[in-house]
Design a protein around this motif. Structure first.
Motif, PDB file in Angstrom:
ATOM      1  N   UNK A 737       0.832  -1.210   0.000  1.00  0.00           N
ATOM      2  CA  UNK A 737       0.000   0.000   0.000  1.00  0.00           C
ATOM      3  C   UNK A 737       0.862   1.254   0.000  1.00  0.00           C
ATOM      4  N   UNK A 738       1.886   1.284   0.825  1.00  0.00           N
ATOM      5  CA  UNK A 738       2.752   2.459   0.896  1.00  0.00           C
ATOM      6  C   UNK A 738       3.476   2.682  -0.412  1.00  0.00           C
ATOM      7  N   UNK A 739       3.975   1.573  -0.995  1.00  0.00           N
ATOM      8  CA  UNK A 739       4.676   1.706  -2.274  1.00  0.00           C
ATOM      9  C   UNK A 739       3.729   2.191  -3.356  1.00  0.00           C
ATOM     10  N   UNK A 740       2.462   1.770  -3.336  1.00  0.00           N
ATOM     11  CA  UNK A 740       1.476   2.223  -4.323  1.00  0.00           C
ATOM     12  C   UNK A 740       1.225   3.720  -4.201  1.00  0.00           C
ATOM     13  N   UNK A 741       1.177   4.214  -2.939  1.00  0.00           N
ATOM     14  CA  UNK A 741       0.970   5.658  -2.749  1.00  0.00           C
ATOM     15  C   UNK A 741       2.138   6.444  -3.320  1.00  0.00           C
ATOM     16  N   UNK A 742       3.364   5.990  -3.032  1.00  0.00           N
ATOM     17  CA  UNK A 742       4.546   6.707  -3.511  1.00  0.00           C
ATOM     18  C   UNK A 742       4.594   6.686  -5.050  1.00  0.00           C
ATOM     19  N   UNK A 743       4.317   5.520  -5.634  1.00  0.00           N
ATOM     20  CA  UNK A 743       4.365   5.403  -7.092  1.00  0.00           C
ATOM     21  C   UNK A 743       3.359   6.337  -7.748  1.00  0.00           C
ATOM     22  N   UNK A 744       2.160   6.357  -7.192  1.00  0.00           N
ATOM     23  CA  UNK A 744       1.123   7.236  -7.750  1.00  0.00           C
ATOM     24  C   UNK A 744       1.512   8.702  -7.614  1.00  0.00           C
ATOM     25  N   UNK A 745       2.101   9.071  -6.470  1.00  0.00           N
ATOM     26  CA  UNK A 745       2.489  10.457  -6.239  1.00  0.00           C
ATOM     27  C   UNK A 745       3.560  10.893  -7.222  1.00  0.00           C
ATOM     28  N   UNK A 757      -1.822  15.223  -5.171  1.00  0.00           N
ATOM     29  CA  UNK A 757      -1.120  14.078  -4.565  1.00  0.00           C
ATOM     30  C   UNK A 757      -1.792  13.622  -3.270  1.00  0.00           C
ATOM     31  N   UNK A 758      -2.169  14.553  -2.411  1.00  0.00           N
ATOM     32  CA  UNK A 758      -2.718  14.162  -1.110  1.00  0.00           C
ATOM     33  C   UNK A 758      -4.005  13.353  -1.279  1.00  0.00           C
ATOM     34  N   UNK A 759      -4.930  13.908  -2.063  1.00  0.00           N
ATOM     35  CA  UNK A 759      -6.198  13.191  -2.228  1.00  0.00           C
ATOM     36  C   UNK A 759      -6.005  11.903  -2.999  1.00  0.00           C
ATOM     37  N   UNK A 760      -5.099  11.914  -3.983  1.00  0.00           N
ATOM     38  CA  UNK A 760      -4.871  10.693  -4.756  1.00  0.00           C
ATOM     39  C   UNK A 760      -4.251   9.605  -3.895  1.00  0.00           C
ATOM     40  N   UNK A 761      -3.287   9.979  -3.036  1.00  0.00           N
ATOM     41  CA  UNK A 761      -2.688   8.989  -2.148  1.00  0.00           C
ATOM     42  C   UNK A 761      -3.738   8.397  -1.204  1.00  0.00           C
ATOM     43  N   UNK A 762      -4.679   9.256  -0.781  1.00  0.00           N
ATOM     44  CA  UNK A 762      -5.740   8.763   0.089  1.00  0.00           C
ATOM     45  C   UNK A 762      -6.621   7.762  -0.657  1.00  0.00           C
TER      46      UNK A 762
END
Length: 848
Positions: A737-745, A757-762
């Motif tokens: 999950x953490x890696x997915x947030x970083x990749x998306x950001x 980035x904030x809303x997308x990571x959420x």
């Protein structure tokens, strides 16, 4: 002897040169005989001399001789008809003239002239008798010489102008009637002089000096006059006034033209303009048609004063106007008429036919028809209120207007436009001072003319009201504007079979779906008109509702089939129980057809299914036209095998052409191959510009009045660029999950969308966590940047997530609630191998 024979002789011409003379004494005995008498009666002189006159006549006329001789002695002569007896006993009718042949100091003698009646052309009238006859004739008569100059005319001819007979002598027609088309009349005279053939019944229309302001019509007949040697001496012609008959013919012709030309359309402004056009210039120099404002909108007429109108005024709208080419000043139709308006409409200073806010000819709606404000005491306003016409031979202050100083009074008719007991407006007719004023016959004609037009105006008003209501319905049932999206470029055309209402049962739609995909829909319901439009609205609404579920095309049609079957059954039950509204039984939906296409701009895949509907055509980027081999399902609501989908991959720049069956099969030689060939040719020849191509295909294949409704939706496909899509495979491990947030950001930063980035990571965190916790199989994360930012998470589970509203004491269950709060919209889409949970964020909101 009666006077009948004497009158008969008097009407005939007695040729003295051919007469047989003989001489009688006072007692009626023949004393002198001639060879002409012998030739006529067959007696030699020896047998005739000494015989009494009675002996030369038949027994019936012999008894009349004493009376004849008495008349001769009393009146100095006698003329009449007798029946003589020839020497061979045969009777012979003769004309006789007896006159005195006395010599001074000699005995009484009577000269008898006998002329056989069968050979005599008649008795010669005296010149006084002839002159009395032609001079007193009520028909105009004239004689011109070979130079076409007057040598004689009677008094009746003076009624047509040109002065008394003595003033015409030596003049030609152009000299005595300068305003007349004398060349045409003299051309007839020359024709008669040259050919000797008379011209009878020549009709001439023009203006004579006696009536310079009135068009007159005359019937002329021409005869050549010859001398004793057969040489032409001139032309004798007669003139009969045919003006009243001519005017009656003109009135009938005007009414006939009005019947053929007024009301050819159901457009209020055009109908009003046709009324003005038909009356100018033949009947009037200026015609204006002013209607109440509600009439132009198709509403019931109501004489309401606008809030911004002056007090004691009535406001109408100028729906039609026609002005003849004239330089005769007369009356305006506006209190504050624009300076450019002159002539018959430009010489009232104030208060005339009203204050016009504009000008023009033929206005079809309220916006285009200038307002005209009338004082309440003006004739147009009174005609509007009372419903009665107003007429003035020459305009006076009664009109409530001040004539301009140089103006000449015109003649005016104001006729209310009334139909079915309701006044819709007023029509004003004007004639300049150079024309004959309106009379009672003209008023009757104007009323007849306006009444015919009024019915057409009222029909157009009623049609406008109903059509506007129908168009409001149609606009609410069809998409007013296809939504903006980046998957396809679209153009659509719709042509109903019911051209009056513009309504039909065909429809088209474009529905944005998740992941930048779009649904393209074209369909039709049975029938035409408002019933079909109502049924179409129900089916189209159902399609949009099902599209929101993001189902595959075959499933959409399966659900739609169930809905149509249920709607048709409910309508049938309501009709059977008498609960349906009148006409509701006409809104059937069973038998409707539809094609549903889903296009994905990420990979160009196009999935479609059809229910009794033609398959789409495809125009490839190189211009080649193909047709999708699409399995045909049954029409909606009739039952049958299940629906099947077909899938094709389209190159970028391909054009899908979805159409109803009305586009084809317009002729009797219908066949699938023939229709597809016609469509292929139309698509190949059309313009590259999509809207022009769409219109060109319709015009090429569909007549102006089609037998069936036609809808055509054309969509040119686009592909998303490679850098607009990013996807990753994720392990079913919470640490991912953490890696997915970083990749998306990081990808958002590359796209210049760091502010999301904030809303997308959420969103990524909650969706990926949800997939790891509840689903099975592989997990994929995909970001799509198009008009919005789409975040998708795929998993192999078949269970749909549900949005929960946890209590404050709950430790979980807030993931989808948070996603719904930060995303513009979210949803679930099922695939054969699993499901996708997606969420969209706007790229056009604040801070983006």
């Amino acid at each position: 002897m009666g006077t009948h024979d004497e009158d008969d002789v008097a009407r005939r011409r007695f040729d003295v040169a051919d007469a047989a003379p003989l001489l009688l004494d006072a007692g009626g005995v023949v004393r002198g005989w001639t060879r002409d008498a012998e030739r006529l009666l067959g007696y030699p002189a020896a047998d005739a001399v000494g015989r009494g006159l009675a002996g030369l006549l038949t027994r019936a006329d012999a008894a009349r001789v004493p009376d004849v001789l008495e008349r001769c002695r009393r009146e100095g002569g006698w003329a009449g008809l007798l029946s003589a007896r020839r020497g061979d006993g045969r009777p012979i009718p003769v004309m006789a003239r007896i006159t005195s042949a006395d010599e001074p100091g000699g005995p009484t003698r009577w000269l008898v002239l006998l002329n056989e009646r069968g050979d005599a052309p008649g008795w010669s009238m005296s010149r006084p008798v002839l002159e009395k006859m032609v001079s007193g004739s009520p028909i105009g008569i004239a004689i011109v010489d070979t130079d076409l100059r007057f040598v004689w005319s009677n008094a009746a001819l003076a009624r047509f102008g040109g002065g008394p007979p003595e003033h015409r002598l030596g003049l030609r027609l152009a000299d005595v009637q300068p305003g007349l088309d004398s060349e045409a009349i003299e051309a007839q005279m020359r024709r008669v002089l040259q050919s000797g053939e008379p011209v009878l019944g020549y009709e001439h229309v023009g203006h004579v000096r006696a009536s310079p302001h009135r068009e007159t019509a005359h019937m002329l007949s021409f005869t050549r006059l010859d001398d004793d040697h057969g040489h032409p001496m001139g032309v004798y012609y007669t003139v009969v006034d045919m003006t009243e008959r001519h005017r009656a013919r003109q009135r009938l012709a005007l009414l006939d033209r009005a019947g053929r030309r007024i009301g050819r359309s159901l457009d209020i402004g055009r109908t009003a303009q046709e009324l003005a056009d038909i009356a100018v210039p033949g009947f009037a120099d200026v015609v204006t048609v002013d209607l109440l404002e509600p009439v132009l909108r198709g509403a019931e007429p109501a004489q309401e004063r606008p809030t911004d109108a002056p007090k004691n005024t009535v406001t109408l709208h100028r729906a039609g106007r026609r002005t003849a080419a004239t330089d005769t000043p007369a009356v305006t139709h506006g209190t504050d008429t624009p300076p450019a308006q002159d002539g018959l409409e430009g010489s009232v200073a104030r208060g005339g036919a009203g204050r016009s806010t504009g000008g023009g000819e033929g206005f079809g709606d309220v916006a285009g028809a200038p307002a005209v404000v009338y004082p309440v005491d003006s004739p147009p306003a009174r005609a509007l209120v009372t419903g009665r016409p107003w007429w003035a031979e020459r305009l006076t202050e009664e009109w409530g207007a001040a004539l301009a100083p140089a103006a000449e009074p015109p003649s005016v008719l104001v006729v209310p436009v009334r139909a079915r007991g309701t006044t819709l407006g007023v029509t004003t007719f004007l004639r300049g001072h150079r024309r004959e004023p309106f009379d009672e016959d003209d008023l009757a004609l104007a009323e007849d003319l306006v009444s015919r037009a009024a019915v057409c105006v009222d029909n157009a008003r009623r049609y406008t009201r109903e059509r506007d209501a129908a168009l409001v319905l149609q606009r609410n049932l069809l998409p007013r504007r296809l939504p903006e999206q980046g998957a396809v470029e679209v153009a659509a055309c719709y042509r109903p079979a019911d051209e009056l209402t513009g309504l039909g049962g065909d429809w088209y739609d474009l529905i944005p779906l998740s992941a930048a995909r779009v649904a393209l829909v074209v369909g039709e319901v049975p029938g035409h008109g408002i019933d079909a439009a109502a049924a179409m609205g129900r089916v189209r609404t159902a399609v949009r509702t099902l599209a929101a579920l993001d189902l595959p095309p075959d499933e959409v049609l399966a659900h739609l089939d169930d809905l149509v079957t249920r709607m048709d059954h409910e309508d049938g039950v309501a009709a059977a129980e008498g609960e349906a509204e009148p006409g509701a039984e006409g809104t059937q939906t069973a038998g409707s057809a539809c094609v549903y296409v889903v296009y994905d701009p990420v990979d160009g895949r196009c999935t479609m299914a059809a229910a009794g509907h033609p398959a789409p055509a495809v125009v490839l980027p190189d211009g080649t036209v193909t047709f999708v081999e699409l399995p045909q399902g049954p029409p909606l609501g009739v039952g049958g095998p299940p629906f099947e989908s077909a899938e094709v991959t389209l190159p970028e720049g391909s054009t899908l052409a979805l159409h109803t069956d009305g586009l084809l099969a317009q002729g009797e030689d219908w066949s699938l191959d023939t229709d597809r060939e016609r469509l292929r040719l139309a698509l190949e020849r059309a313009s590259d510009r999509l809207d022009l191509r769409c219109r060109a295909v319709i015009d090429a294949l569909v007549p102006a009045r089609p037998h069936d409704d036609v809808a055509l939706l054309m969509a040119r496909t686009h592909r998303l660029a490679v850098d607009q899509v990013a996807d990753w495979e994720l392990p079913a491990d919470p640490a991912a999950v953490a890696e997915a947030r970083k990749t998306a950001s990081r990808r958002l930063a590359d796209w210049g969308l760091a502010e999301l980035s904030f809303t997308t990571e959420l969103v990524v965190s909650e969706l990926v966590t949800n997939a790891i916790r509840y689903a099975t199989g592989p997990i994929r994360l995909r970001l799509i940047r198009e008009r919005s930012l789409v975040c998708e998470v795929f998993d192999g589970g078949a269970t749909a997530p549900h949005l929960r509203h946890p209590r404050t004491t709950d430790e979980g269950g807030r993931g989808l609630l948070l996603v719904s709060q930060v995303a513009q919209r979210w949803g679930t889409r099922f695939l054969p191998e699993g499901k996708i949970i997606w969420a969209e964020q706007s790229l056009t909101g604040p801070g983006v």
